[in-house]
Design a protein around this motif. Structure first.
Motif, mmCIF file in Angstrom:
data_model
loop_
_atom_site.group_PDB
_atom_site.id
_atom_site.type_symbol
_atom_site.label_atom_id
_atom_site.label_comp_id
_atom_site.label_asym_id
_atom_site.label_seq_id
_atom_site.Cartn_x
_atom_site.Cartn_y
_atom_site.Cartn_z
ATOM 1 N N GLU A 98 17.986 1.920 -14.608
ATOM 2 C CA GLU A 98 18.915 1.704 -15.720
ATOM 3 C C GLU A 98 18.717 0.318 -16.343
ATOM 4 O OE1 GLU A 98 23.567 2.537 -16.585
ATOM 5 O OE2 GLU A 98 23.096 1.640 -14.650
ATOM 6 N N GLU A 99 18.642 -0.707 -15.497
ATOM 7 C CA GLU A 99 18.452 -2.072 -15.989
ATOM 8 C C GLU A 99 17.126 -2.206 -16.726
ATOM 9 O OE1 GLU A 99 18.334 -6.683 -14.289
ATOM 10 O OE2 GLU A 99 18.348 -5.012 -12.869
ATOM 11 N N SER A 139 15.241 0.214 -18.162
ATOM 12 C CA SER A 139 15.200 0.975 -19.417
ATOM 13 C C SER A 139 15.983 0.249 -20.510
ATOM 14 C CB SER A 139 15.724 2.399 -19.222
ATOM 15 O OG SER A 139 17.090 2.400 -18.874
ATOM 16 N N GLU A 140 17.072 -0.420 -20.116
ATOM 17 C CA GLU A 140 17.853 -1.193 -21.079
ATOM 18 C C GLU A 140 17.027 -2.362 -21.620
ATOM 19 O OE1 GLU A 140 21.728 -3.976 -20.764
ATOM 20 O OE2 GLU A 140 21.989 -1.918 -20.002
ATOM 21 N N GLU A 141 16.308 -3.058 -20.739
ATOM 22 C CA GLU A 141 15.457 -4.177 -21.166
ATOM 23 C C GLU A 141 14.325 -3.710 -22.079
ATOM 24 O OE1 GLU A 141 15.463 -7.544 -20.894
ATOM 25 O OE2 GLU A 141 17.444 -7.364 -20.013
ATOM 26 N N GLY A 191 14.458 -1.043 -23.945
ATOM 27 C CA GLY A 191 15.043 -0.563 -25.194
ATOM 28 C C GLY A 191 14.900 0.935 -25.409
ATOM 29 N N SER A 205 16.118 5.012 -23.652
ATOM 30 C CA SER A 205 17.135 5.641 -22.813
ATOM 31 C C SER A 205 16.633 5.772 -21.373
ATOM 32 C CB SER A 205 17.501 7.021 -23.357
ATOM 33 O OG SER A 205 16.453 7.943 -23.106
ATOM 34 N N ILE A 206 17.580 5.795 -20.454
ATOM 35 C CA ILE A 206 17.235 5.959 -19.041
ATOM 36 C C ILE A 206 16.555 7.311 -18.827
ATOM 37 C CG2 ILE A 206 19.498 6.845 -18.368
ATOM 38 C CD1 ILE A 206 19.144 5.251 -15.731
ATOM 39 N N TRP A 263 12.969 6.929 -19.927
ATOM 40 C CA TRP A 263 12.239 6.092 -18.963
ATOM 41 C C TRP A 263 11.930 6.885 -17.695
ATOM 42 C CZ3 TRP A 263 9.064 2.416 -19.233
ATOM 43 C CH2 TRP A 263 8.632 1.773 -18.077
ATOM 44 N N THR A 275 5.862 0.414 -26.072
ATOM 45 C CA THR A 275 6.693 0.480 -24.865
ATOM 46 C C THR A 275 5.891 0.051 -23.643
ATOM 47 O OG1 THR A 275 8.078 2.220 -25.797
ATOM 48 C CG2 THR A 275 8.071 2.016 -23.404
ATOM 49 N N SER A 278 14.296 -12.151 -19.266
ATOM 50 C CA SER A 278 15.514 -11.436 -19.610
ATOM 51 C C SER A 278 16.604 -12.403 -20.068
ATOM 52 C CB SER A 278 15.985 -10.626 -18.403
ATOM 53 O OG SER A 278 17.131 -9.894 -18.711
ATOM 54 N N SER A 318 18.214 -12.849 -23.866
ATOM 55 C CA SER A 318 19.660 -12.766 -24.060
ATOM 56 C C SER A 318 20.175 -13.994 -24.813
ATOM 57 C CB SER A 318 20.354 -12.642 -22.705
ATOM 58 O OG SER A 318 21.742 -12.569 -22.866
#
Length: 132
Positions: free
Chosen positions: A28-29, A31-33, A35, A37-38, A41, A55, A91, A95
């Motif tokens: 989850e982390e 796939s978020e980084e 950009g 969807s989980i 990914w 990607t 990361s 941010s």
């Protein structure tokens, strides 16, 4: 004529998953980084879905491995502790930059370029534009 080479997306996905897990980063982390969807990914990691070069490039940067390694399995990798530190640093930096104005980004870019010029580190080859 040369022999055609095909990408084995299952092996590429396995290497992506292995490297992500080696760093102790959740799907989850990550796939978020990246950009995406989980769900997508997950399909990439299992080789059920090919991925774009963009990607794959972002994943290689975050995992601190080359695209060549992800596609072919050939190349030495960083140890997991170093890779995790670099991932966390990238990361956090991303941010922080999200909340900067255009003027602040230009200024930060100039500072980074000056610091790299003064160091013994190799100069970046992407994004050679000088912002004024």
């Amino acid at each position: 004529m040369g022999r055609k080479q095909y990408i084995n997306w299952q092996e590429c996905g396995r290497r992506l998953r292995t490297e992500r897990k080696r760093l102790g980063i959740s799907r989850e982390e990550f796939s978020e980084e990246i950009g995406i969807s989980i769900k997508n990914w997950g399909k990439i990691e299992t080789g059920k879905q090919a991925t774009s070069l963009n990607t794959l490039y972002r994943a290689s940067l975050l995992l601190n491995v080359s695209i060549d390694y992800l596609l072919t399995g050939k190349e030495k990798k960083m140890d997991s502790e170093t890779s995790l530190k670099v991932f966390r640093c990238k990361s956090e930096t991303a941010s922080l930059l999200e909340h900067c104005s255009e003027d602040q980004l230009v200024y930060i870019n100039q500072i980074i370029r000056a610091a790299l010029r003064m160091s013994n580190f190799p100069q970046p080859t992407l994004g050679q534009n000088e912002y004024k």
